[in-house]
Design an enzyme around this catalytic site. Structure first.
Site, PDB file in Angstrom:
ATOM      1  N   GLY A  75     -29.273 -11.711  20.813  1.00 61.65           N
ATOM      2  CA  GLY A  75     -29.191 -12.811  19.865  1.00 61.65           C
ATOM      3  C   GLY A  75     -28.666 -12.385  18.508  1.00 61.65           C
ATOM      4  CE1 TYR A  79     -38.670 -16.371   6.715  1.00 58.25           C
ATOM      5  CE2 TYR A  79     -39.374 -18.284   7.986  1.00 58.25           C
ATOM      6  CZ  TYR A  79     -39.588 -17.381   6.955  1.00 58.25           C
ATOM      7  OH  TYR A  79     -40.704 -17.484   6.166  1.00 58.25           O
ATOM      8  CG  HIS A  80     -39.660 -13.835  13.165  1.00 58.82           C
ATOM      9  ND1 HIS A  80     -39.523 -14.899  14.035  1.00 58.82           N
ATOM     10  CD2 HIS A  80     -39.082 -12.765  13.791  1.00 58.82           C
ATOM     11  CE1 HIS A  80     -38.900 -14.501  15.123  1.00 58.82           C
ATOM     12  NE2 HIS A  80     -38.612 -13.214  14.997  1.00 58.82           N
ATOM     13  CB  ALA A 145     -35.852 -18.607  17.956  1.00 61.73           C
ATOM     14  N   GLY A 158     -39.606 -12.166  22.871  1.00 56.70           N
ATOM     15  CA  GLY A 158     -40.073 -13.384  23.517  1.00 56.70           C
ATOM     16  C   GLY A 158     -39.597 -14.630  22.805  1.00 56.70           C
ATOM     17  CB  SER A 160     -40.387 -17.599  16.959  1.00 55.81           C
ATOM     18  OG  SER A 160     -39.038 -18.020  16.851  1.00 55.81           O
ATOM     19  CB  CYS A 176     -29.680 -18.629  16.799  1.00 57.91           C
ATOM     20  SG  CYS A 176     -31.434 -18.232  16.876  1.00 57.91           S
TER      21      CYS A 176
END
Length: 222
Positions: A75, A79-80, A145, A158, A160, A176
């Site tokens: 990918g 943002y996290h 995501a 994994g 989010s 993305c």
């Protein structure tokens, strides 16, 4: 909750720094591959961070207001941050009948099924990675995501899901690599959900998700 005793389920209440989680995932991935650790489902949140996947393009980092970390997953930029629930899924695909595409398909379906529990109609979009729904303005927007890495046939990273993050934080990147669509959250859709409630709903679908990993991979059109 799942009847799969071999899978450890870890739920974090405190935020976990992204680099800390990345190192822990790498170590756990190797241990699972070596047969010395259980598979793991790790549910958590991070302090604000931008992560770069293997396909991230420099021009898609618009405003690096937060730390930028190379994630090693597939990918582009993601943002996290607080209010976004992360699910790190570390499973041994050698014991299952799914290939990589099938694993990603099942992972997407798991998130979509859980969102439905909160009244959110979500879907896959051809040619666009992630989980999509209609935003508050009626236009398509991203609410989740997906990004995975497979090492020695053991999965890492994994998904989010945006529960209630500060959506302005996504403005520092092209999420993305898709700039024609916005992002949304359960809170922005008028459906506030706590991380605890999200985790419980997600885990209620765990057995169904795992069962899909033992089935033939769906065709491309599914």
């Amino acid at each position: 909750m799942s009847g799969q005793p071999s899978i450890e389920i870890r739920r974090e209440a405190a935020q976990v720094p992204y680099r800390t989680a990345l190192d822990a995932m790498a170590a756990r991935n190797a241990a699972i591959a070596d047969g010395t650790a259980q598979e793991l489902l790790w549910l958590l949140e991070h302090p604000p961070v931008y992560t770069a996947g293997t396909s991230a393009a420099p021009e898609e980092l618009l405003d690096p207001r937060f730390e930028v970390v190379e994630a090693g997953r597939g990918g582009r930029y993601t943002y996290h941050g607080p209010g976004q629930r992360i699910g790190y899924v570390l499973l041994d695909l050698r014991t299952r009948a799914r290939d990589v595409r099938g694993f990603v398909h099942a992972l997407e379906g798991w998130v979509i099924d859980t969102l439905a529990d909160f009244g959110v109609d979500a879907w896959r979009a051809e040619g666009r990675v992630g989980i999509w729904t209609h935003g508050a303005d009626g236009r398509e927007a991203k609410i989740g995501a997906i990004g995975v890495r497979i090492r020695r046939w053991v999965t890492m990273h994994g998904f989010s899901v945006n529960l209630s993050p500060d959506l302005t934080h996504f403005g520092g990147i092209v999420p993305c690599g898709i700039d024609e669509f916005g992002v949304t959250s359960l809170a922005a859709l008028g459906r506030p959900v706590t991380s605890e409630a999200w985790d419980e709903a997600l885990l209620a679908h765990l057995d169904r998700f795992l069962a899909k990993l033992d089935m033939p991979c769906p065709p491309e059109s599914a």
